[in-house]
Scaffold this motif. Structure first.
Motif, PDB file in Angstrom:
ATOM      1  N   UNK A  28      15.687  96.025  50.074  1.00 46.32           N
ATOM      2  CA  UNK A  28      16.525  94.829  50.046  1.00 46.32           C
ATOM      3  C   UNK A  28      16.624  94.293  48.615  1.00 46.32           C
ATOM      4  N   UNK A  29      17.570  93.409  48.406  1.00 52.00           N
ATOM      5  CA  UNK A  29      17.717  92.729  47.127  1.00 52.00           C
ATOM      6  C   UNK A  29      17.318  91.261  47.315  1.00 52.00           C
ATOM      7  N   UNK A  30      16.067  90.900  46.964  1.00 50.88           N
ATOM      8  CA  UNK A  30      15.624  89.519  47.191  1.00 50.88           C
ATOM      9  C   UNK A  30      16.183  88.552  46.150  1.00 50.88           C
ATOM     10  N   UNK A  31      16.532  87.361  46.611  1.00 49.68           N
ATOM     11  CA  UNK A  31      16.954  86.257  45.754  1.00 49.68           C
ATOM     12  C   UNK A  31      16.022  85.098  46.069  1.00 49.68           C
ATOM     13  N   UNK A  32      15.639  84.313  45.059  1.00 50.60           N
ATOM     14  CA  UNK A  32      14.654  83.259  45.306  1.00 50.60           C
ATOM     15  C   UNK A  32      15.128  81.922  44.765  1.00 50.60           C
ATOM     16  N   UNK A  33      15.005  80.887  45.611  1.00 52.15           N
ATOM     17  CA  UNK A  33      15.169  79.498  45.180  1.00 52.15           C
ATOM     18  C   UNK A  33      14.013  78.703  45.772  1.00 52.15           C
ATOM     19  N   UNK A  34      13.682  77.582  45.150  1.00 53.93           N
ATOM     20  CA  UNK A  34      12.494  76.834  45.560  1.00 53.93           C
ATOM     21  C   UNK A  34      12.796  75.542  46.306  1.00 53.93           C
ATOM     22  N   UNK A  35      14.076  75.168  46.430  1.00 53.56           N
ATOM     23  CA  UNK A  35      14.419  73.914  47.109  1.00 53.56           C
ATOM     24  C   UNK A  35      15.572  74.121  48.084  1.00 53.56           C
ATOM     25  N   UNK A  36      15.699  73.181  49.010  1.00 55.73           N
ATOM     26  CA  UNK A  36      16.780  73.250  49.978  1.00 55.73           C
ATOM     27  C   UNK A  36      18.139  73.065  49.339  1.00 55.73           C
ATOM     28  N   UNK A  37      18.250  72.132  48.422  1.00 59.03           N
ATOM     29  CA  UNK A  37      19.532  71.887  47.751  1.00 59.03           C
ATOM     30  C   UNK A  37      19.979  73.120  46.970  1.00 59.03           C
ATOM     31  N   UNK A  38      19.024  73.782  46.305  1.00 59.33           N
ATOM     32  CA  UNK A  38      19.359  74.998  45.556  1.00 59.33           C
ATOM     33  C   UNK A  38      19.824  76.100  46.498  1.00 59.33           C
ATOM     34  N   UNK A  39      19.212  76.169  47.685  1.00 59.25           N
ATOM     35  CA  UNK A  39      19.609  77.185  48.666  1.00 59.25           C
ATOM     36  C   UNK A  39      21.039  76.952  49.131  1.00 59.25           C
ATOM     37  N   UNK A  40      21.371  75.704  49.448  1.00 64.41           N
ATOM     38  CA  UNK A  40      22.714  75.388  49.923  1.00 64.41           C
ATOM     39  C   UNK A  40      23.757  75.675  48.840  1.00 64.41           C
ATOM     40  N   UNK A  41      23.422  75.318  47.601  1.00 66.00           N
ATOM     41  CA  UNK A  41      24.350  75.575  46.496  1.00 66.00           C
ATOM     42  C   UNK A  41      24.547  77.073  46.303  1.00 66.00           C
ATOM     43  N   UNK A  42      23.473  77.834  46.375  1.00 62.40           N
ATOM     44  CA  UNK A  42      23.546  79.289  46.184  1.00 62.40           C
ATOM     45  C   UNK A  42      24.401  79.932  47.273  1.00 62.40           C
ATOM     46  N   UNK A  43      24.209  79.499  48.514  1.00 58.83           N
ATOM     47  CA  UNK A  43      24.930  80.108  49.636  1.00 58.83           C
ATOM     48  C   UNK A  43      26.401  79.702  49.659  1.00 58.83           C
ATOM     49  N   UNK A  44      26.731  78.576  49.052  1.00 60.92           N
ATOM     50  CA  UNK A  44      28.144  78.204  48.937  1.00 60.92           C
ATOM     51  C   UNK A  44      28.853  79.085  47.917  1.00 60.92           C
ATOM     52  N   UNK A  45      28.086  79.588  46.941  1.00 62.79           N
ATOM     53  CA  UNK A  45      28.673  80.400  45.884  1.00 62.79           C
ATOM     54  C   UNK A  45      28.711  81.880  46.228  1.00 62.79           C
ATOM     55  N   UNK A  46      27.684  82.373  46.903  1.00 61.12           N
ATOM     56  CA  UNK A  46      27.628  83.789  47.250  1.00 61.12           C
ATOM     57  C   UNK A  46      26.916  83.970  48.579  1.00 61.12           C
ATOM     58  N   UNK A  47      27.315  85.012  49.313  1.00 64.70           N
ATOM     59  CA  UNK A  47      26.763  85.240  50.640  1.00 64.70           C
ATOM     60  C   UNK A  47      25.446  86.003  50.567  1.00 64.70           C
ATOM     61  N   UNK A  48      24.721  85.990  51.657  1.00 65.41           N
ATOM     62  CA  UNK A  48      23.488  86.755  51.800  1.00 65.41           C
ATOM     63  C   UNK A  48      23.487  87.381  53.180  1.00 65.41           C
ATOM     64  N   UNK A  49      22.733  88.472  53.330  1.00 64.10           N
ATOM     65  CA  UNK A  49      22.645  89.117  54.637  1.00 64.10           C
ATOM     66  C   UNK A  49      21.766  88.319  55.584  1.00 64.10           C
ATOM     67  N   UNK A  50      20.768  87.587  55.012  1.00 61.25           N
ATOM     68  CA  UNK A  50      19.823  86.812  55.824  1.00 61.25           C
ATOM     69  C   UNK A  50      19.106  85.823  54.913  1.00 61.25           C
ATOM     70  N   UNK A  51      18.625  84.735  55.509  1.00 64.42           N
ATOM     71  CA  UNK A  51      17.882  83.712  54.766  1.00 64.42           C
ATOM     72  C   UNK A  51      16.498  83.550  55.379  1.00 64.42           C
ATOM     73  N   UNK A  52      15.464  83.611  54.517  1.00 56.14           N
ATOM     74  CA  UNK A  52      14.107  83.243  54.927  1.00 56.14           C
ATOM     75  C   UNK A  52      13.896  81.817  54.448  1.00 56.14           C
ATOM     76  N   UNK A  53      13.748  80.894  55.387  1.00 49.59           N
ATOM     77  CA  UNK A  53      13.789  79.462  55.058  1.00 49.59           C
ATOM     78  C   UNK A  53      12.472  78.780  55.414  1.00 49.59           C
ATOM     79  N   UNK A  54      11.760  78.317  54.379  1.00 52.54           N
ATOM     80  CA  UNK A  54      10.522  77.575  54.592  1.00 52.54           C
ATOM     81  C   UNK A  54      10.837  76.199  55.159  1.00 52.54           C
TER      82      UNK A  54
END
Length: 232
Positions: A28-54
């Motif tokens: 897989x190609x892992x992408x990492x962010x440390x906050x919820x806001x960063x995750x939402x911003x990232x997913x608005x810009x580019x798609x992912x196959x799946x999200x692991x969400x703490x």
């Protein structure tokens, strides 16, 4: 061939590093962010196959991140949490998450679960079945309208489920009370009307030009049979 991108939303660098290593090792190609806001911003810009969400993020609760995410994306989500309480697991799955893993966890087991979820999603995408406006997930007590998960109360869910399962059938208020409500002692015809009103408002957010629930004066309510298979 590009590798499936997995977004890891985790504020603990040690855990994030472990997850990224396991994912990368398994193709897989892992992408990492440390906050919820960063995750939402990232997913608005580019798609992912799946999200692991703490769940325990420093800025937003993971459940809140999930709710906001579902407003614009149906990407599969696996909740990750240090809390093993059953109520948290139930909340996560009822919201519509694809899986829920408690810390400490086996990275290899988590990756295996991810592969299972992605295979299931791929099969659903290639079944060839004609798309439908509504999709009912009884296990999660969830209904999607044109792919968007609706936030429904207990009675809104029961009411909409009854109508969706019998498109075109006109249900009287008394019949809906019998099917959806536990007892008539606390329910009146006006209760059905009020819940239909809130349902219509929630459906209109997704499809403003459509009228999925039709009123048959003097008779009751029915789900429209002429809804388009997909929104333009």
């Amino acid at each position: 061939m590009s590798k499936p991108a997995i977004l890891v939303v985790e504020d603990e660098p040690g855990i994030a590093d472990t997850l990224q290593y396991a994912l990368r090792t398994d193709g897989f190609e892992p992408l990492w962010v440390a906050t919820g806001e960063a995750a939402l911003a990232r997913l608005r810009e580019e798609s992912a196959a799946l999200v692991i969400l703490d769940v325990g993020l420093p800025d937003l609760n993971g459940f809140e991140v999930f709710k906001r995410l579902r407003a614009f994306s149906d990407v599969p989500v696996v909740f990750l949490t240090a809390r093993a309480d059953e109520i948290d697991r139930v909340v996560g799955l009822e919201l519509g998450a694809d899986d829920y893993v408690a810390k400490p966890f086996s990275p290899r087991e988590l990756v295996a679960r991810i592969r299972t979820i992605l295979r299931r999603a791929a099969r659903a995408a290639t079944t060839g079945a004609a798309p439908q406006p509504f999709a009912i997930d009884e296990g999660r007590r969830q209904i999607r309208f044109y792919g968007k998960a609706l936030e429904l109360s207990r009675y809104e869910y029961g009411l909409l489920k009854t109508l969706v399962e019998h498109p075109g059938h006109v249900f009287s208020r008394d019949t809906l009370l019998d099917k959806v409500w536990d007892t008539h002692s606390e329910s009146l015809d006006r209760t059905v009307d009020a819940h239909v009103k809130t349902l219509r408002a929630k459906l209109k957010i997704v499809a403003p030009a459509l009228e999925p629930i039709r009123t048959h004066r003097g008779s009751g309510y029915a789900l429209a049979e002429d809804l388009p298979a997909a929104l333009p």
